[in-house]
Design an enzyme around this catalytic site. Structure first.
Site, mmCIF file in Angstrom:
data_model
loop_
_atom_site.group_PDB
_atom_site.id
_atom_site.type_symbol
_atom_site.label_atom_id
_atom_site.label_comp_id
_atom_site.label_asym_id
_atom_site.label_seq_id
_atom_site.Cartn_x
_atom_site.Cartn_y
_atom_site.Cartn_z
ATOM 1 N N TRP A 152 -12.741 -7.759 2.238
ATOM 2 C CA TRP A 152 -12.476 -6.194 1.870
ATOM 3 C C TRP A 152 -13.386 -5.728 0.803
ATOM 4 O O TRP A 152 -14.192 -6.363 -0.015
ATOM 5 C CB TRP A 152 -11.141 -6.303 1.266
ATOM 6 C CG TRP A 152 -10.611 -7.304 0.046
ATOM 7 C CD1 TRP A 152 -10.109 -8.562 0.338
ATOM 8 C CD2 TRP A 152 -10.600 -6.930 -1.244
ATOM 9 N NE1 TRP A 152 -9.719 -9.107 -0.950
ATOM 10 C CE2 TRP A 152 -9.955 -8.019 -1.707
ATOM 11 C CE3 TRP A 152 -10.985 -5.877 -2.137
ATOM 12 C CZ2 TRP A 152 -9.966 -8.298 -3.134
ATOM 13 C CZ3 TRP A 152 -10.888 -6.036 -3.345
ATOM 14 C CH2 TRP A 152 -10.368 -7.143 -4.158
ATOM 15 N N SER A 153 -13.358 -4.395 0.549
ATOM 16 C CA SER A 153 -14.157 -3.617 -0.416
ATOM 17 C C SER A 153 -15.577 -3.907 -0.124
ATOM 18 O O SER A 153 -16.076 -4.091 -1.274
ATOM 19 C CB SER A 153 -13.733 -3.921 -1.686
ATOM 20 O OG SER A 153 -12.320 -3.133 -2.009
ATOM 21 N N TYR A 201 0.898 -1.105 0.028
ATOM 22 C CA TYR A 201 -0.012 -0.040 0.091
ATOM 23 C C TYR A 201 0.998 1.096 0.078
ATOM 24 O O TYR A 201 1.490 1.544 0.929
ATOM 25 C CB TYR A 201 -1.089 -0.080 1.201
ATOM 26 C CG TYR A 201 -1.990 -1.154 1.120
ATOM 27 C CD1 TYR A 201 -2.286 -1.836 0.275
ATOM 28 C CD2 TYR A 201 -2.702 -1.411 2.114
ATOM 29 C CE1 TYR A 201 -3.135 -2.825 0.084
ATOM 30 C CE2 TYR A 201 -3.884 -2.409 2.328
ATOM 31 C CZ TYR A 201 -3.811 -2.967 1.040
ATOM 32 O OH TYR A 201 -4.883 -4.093 1.313
HETATM 33 P P1 NDP Z 1 -14.640 0.091 0.053
HETATM 34 O O1 NDP Z 1 -15.103 -0.635 -0.921
HETATM 35 O O2 NDP Z 1 -15.755 0.577 1.079
HETATM 36 O O3 NDP Z 1 -14.409 1.459 -0.719
HETATM 37 C C1 NDP Z 1 -13.895 2.414 -0.075
HETATM 38 C C2 NDP Z 1 -14.055 3.770 -0.691
HETATM 39 O O4 NDP Z 1 -15.217 4.035 -1.179
HETATM 40 C C3 NDP Z 1 -13.596 5.117 0.023
HETATM 41 O O5 NDP Z 1 -12.208 5.287 -0.027
HETATM 42 C C4 NDP Z 1 -14.235 6.359 -0.753
HETATM 43 O O6 NDP Z 1 -13.304 6.456 -2.011
HETATM 44 C C5 NDP Z 1 -15.358 5.630 -1.069
HETATM 45 N N1 NDP Z 1 -16.345 5.876 0.084
HETATM 46 C C6 NDP Z 1 -16.679 4.925 1.096
HETATM 47 N N2 NDP Z 1 -17.416 5.287 1.953
HETATM 48 C C7 NDP Z 1 -18.005 6.331 1.140
HETATM 49 C C8 NDP Z 1 -19.360 6.884 1.477
HETATM 50 N N3 NDP Z 1 -19.879 6.687 2.557
HETATM 51 N N4 NDP Z 1 -19.774 7.856 0.439
HETATM 52 C C9 NDP Z 1 -19.314 7.928 -0.585
HETATM 53 N N5 NDP Z 1 -18.046 7.038 -0.947
HETATM 54 C C10 NDP Z 1 -17.522 6.452 0.134
HETATM 55 O O7 NDP Z 1 -13.353 -0.405 0.481
HETATM 56 P P2 NDP Z 1 -11.792 -0.449 0.112
HETATM 57 O O8 NDP Z 1 -11.925 -0.852 -1.261
HETATM 58 O O9 NDP Z 1 -11.106 0.940 0.384
HETATM 59 O O10 NDP Z 1 -11.213 -1.590 1.039
HETATM 60 C C11 NDP Z 1 -11.285 -1.490 2.518
HETATM 61 C C12 NDP Z 1 -9.975 -2.369 3.117
HETATM 62 O O11 NDP Z 1 -9.872 -3.660 2.449
HETATM 63 C C13 NDP Z 1 -8.777 -1.679 2.271
HETATM 64 O O12 NDP Z 1 -8.369 -0.309 2.765
HETATM 65 C C14 NDP Z 1 -7.795 -2.527 2.685
HETATM 66 O O13 NDP Z 1 -7.400 -2.625 4.109
HETATM 67 C C15 NDP Z 1 -8.641 -3.796 2.336
HETATM 68 N N6 NDP Z 1 -8.326 -4.407 1.097
HETATM 69 C C16 NDP Z 1 -7.851 -5.662 1.032
HETATM 70 C C17 NDP Z 1 -7.470 -5.963 -0.436
HETATM 71 C C18 NDP Z 1 -6.750 -7.429 -0.481
HETATM 72 O O14 NDP Z 1 -6.290 -7.933 -1.690
HETATM 73 N N7 NDP Z 1 -6.500 -8.336 0.612
HETATM 74 C C19 NDP Z 1 -7.989 -5.556 -1.845
HETATM 75 C C20 NDP Z 1 -8.532 -4.190 -1.303
HETATM 76 C C21 NDP Z 1 -8.697 -3.711 -0.089
HETATM 77 P P3 NDP Z 1 -13.445 7.794 -2.689
HETATM 78 O O15 NDP Z 1 -13.728 8.841 -1.718
HETATM 79 O O16 NDP Z 1 -11.975 8.000 -3.163
HETATM 80 O O17 NDP Z 1 -14.126 8.098 -3.796
#
Ligand code: NDP
Length: 321
Positions: free
Chosen positions: A207-208, A54
């Protein structure tokens, strides 16, 4: 906050946890990282997720500074890292004993902690015999450098191979797997993992939950500037958005909006609550680029009870496995 056991281990993780992928360093600076983690911790989050890849280690540096500055007791939170993509050189990648060892020590330094609570193999490595990785992880456990080791995006046969090695040599097998899990992506969790979870006592840190924000509804009429899909380096998300799959997802999100209209909560909250509702999920990893998003997402806990059988059936109709 609610707490769930990580599989059959004794570790109690908050059902909502907080991760740093994409956000830390690229969108979130030191001060905001501090604010986000403090809000999460003050509201019961006890698990912070990270990985060597990351922001090429910068996300761990920010998280380490935030942890140090906050001064929380080390026995009050869990922190993770993941090994796989450490750099370009052959010895900096994959799951060899060398890279597992080097990645762990580098993460400890960047995070400024003496041990990692959870340490994940970020992907399976076809170029390393699984027994080498199982032994490497167990060595780190024996040295007190990590407490639990796990995997991310491993297939059931790969997990079972690891458990066979662990059982043959009386070692610890993976305690947890980290799959993608959200309304669009259900197979990994529901079809692949669930059948083996009980047998091996496997927990899941999913995740996600919002599929990078798609499930918030923010992408229904294009890509807002500053959003994840607009960031340099994440063009693959934009490409996916414009693909047939992406366009079909817009329609699914529109239907989600229709059926959840009047519930008094946001789409994001319904999508996260749906993940929490699955008892096979140990913890849902949230991502947020600002405090308002995190506050909104953490309030999803209050929405879980609204997901009754009728609504779940409607969701299954829109988002099949
Ligand atoms: P999400 O799918 O929840 O996406 C988060 C993103 O969505 C935010 O950074 C923001 O992006 C947007 N967002 C979140 N909440 C809101 C809201 N209420 N309103 C509007 N936009 C919103 O989770 P992530 O993809 O970030 O994944 C979470 C965690 O999972 C990661 O940090 C990591 O620790 C883990 N992960 C692990 C992986 C793996 O391969 N093991 C792969 C991916 C993630 P923005 O504001 O930029 O649009």
């Amino acid at each position: 906050m609610q707490y769930r056991r990580l599989g059959s281990s004794g570790l109690q993780l908050s059902v909502l946890s907080f991760g740093s992928w994409v956000t830390f360093s690229k969108q979130v600076d030191q001060q905001l990282a501090q604010q986000l983690m403090t809000h999460a911790y003050d509201n019961g989050v006890n698990f912070f997720d990270n990985a060597e890849v990351y922001a090429q280690g910068e996300a761990e540096i920010l998280m380490g500074q935030a942890l140090k500055h906050a001064g929380w007791g080390r026995d009050t939170y869990c922190v993770s890292s993941k090994v796989f993509w450490g750099g370009e050189k052959p010895t900096q990648r994959g799951l060899s004993k060398k890279h597992v060892h080097d990645a762990c020590h580098a993460a400890l330094k960047r995070l400024q902690v003496d041990y990692l609570d959870l340490f994940f193999c970020h992907r399976p490595d076809p170029n390393t015999p699984v027994h080498e990785t199982v032994f490497a992880m167990n060595d780190l456990i024996a040295q007190g450098k990590i407490l639990y080791w796990g995997t991310s995006e491993w297939k059931p046969n790969q997990l079972i191979e690891a458990y066979k090695v662990a059982s043959r040599y009386r070692l610890r097998g993976p305690a947890m797997e980290q799959p993608e899990y959200n309304l669009f992506n259900r197979r990994n969790m529901e079809v692949d993992l669930v059948p083996i979870m009980h047998t091996y006592g496997l927990g899941t840190t999913v995740w996600s939950p919002l599929c990078s924000g798609m499930l918030t509804g923010k992408y229904q009429s294009g890509i807002p500037s500053g959003s994840r899909f607009s960031l340099n380096g994440y063009e693959w998300l934009t490409d996916r958005y414009h693909s047939e799959v992406g366009q079909a997802r817009i329609e699914q999100v529109a239907k989600l909006g229709d059926i959840t209209h009047g519930m008094g909560c946001s789409l994001a909250q319904v999508a996260i609550a749906w993940c929490i509702k699955n008892p096979h999920v140990s913890t849902v990893l949230l991502g947020a680029s600002n405090v308002e998003q995190l506050k909104e997402n953490m309030a999803s806990l209050a929405v879980v009870d609204q997901l009754d059988d009728a609504l779940m059936a409607e969701l299954n109709g829109i988002f099949p496995v």
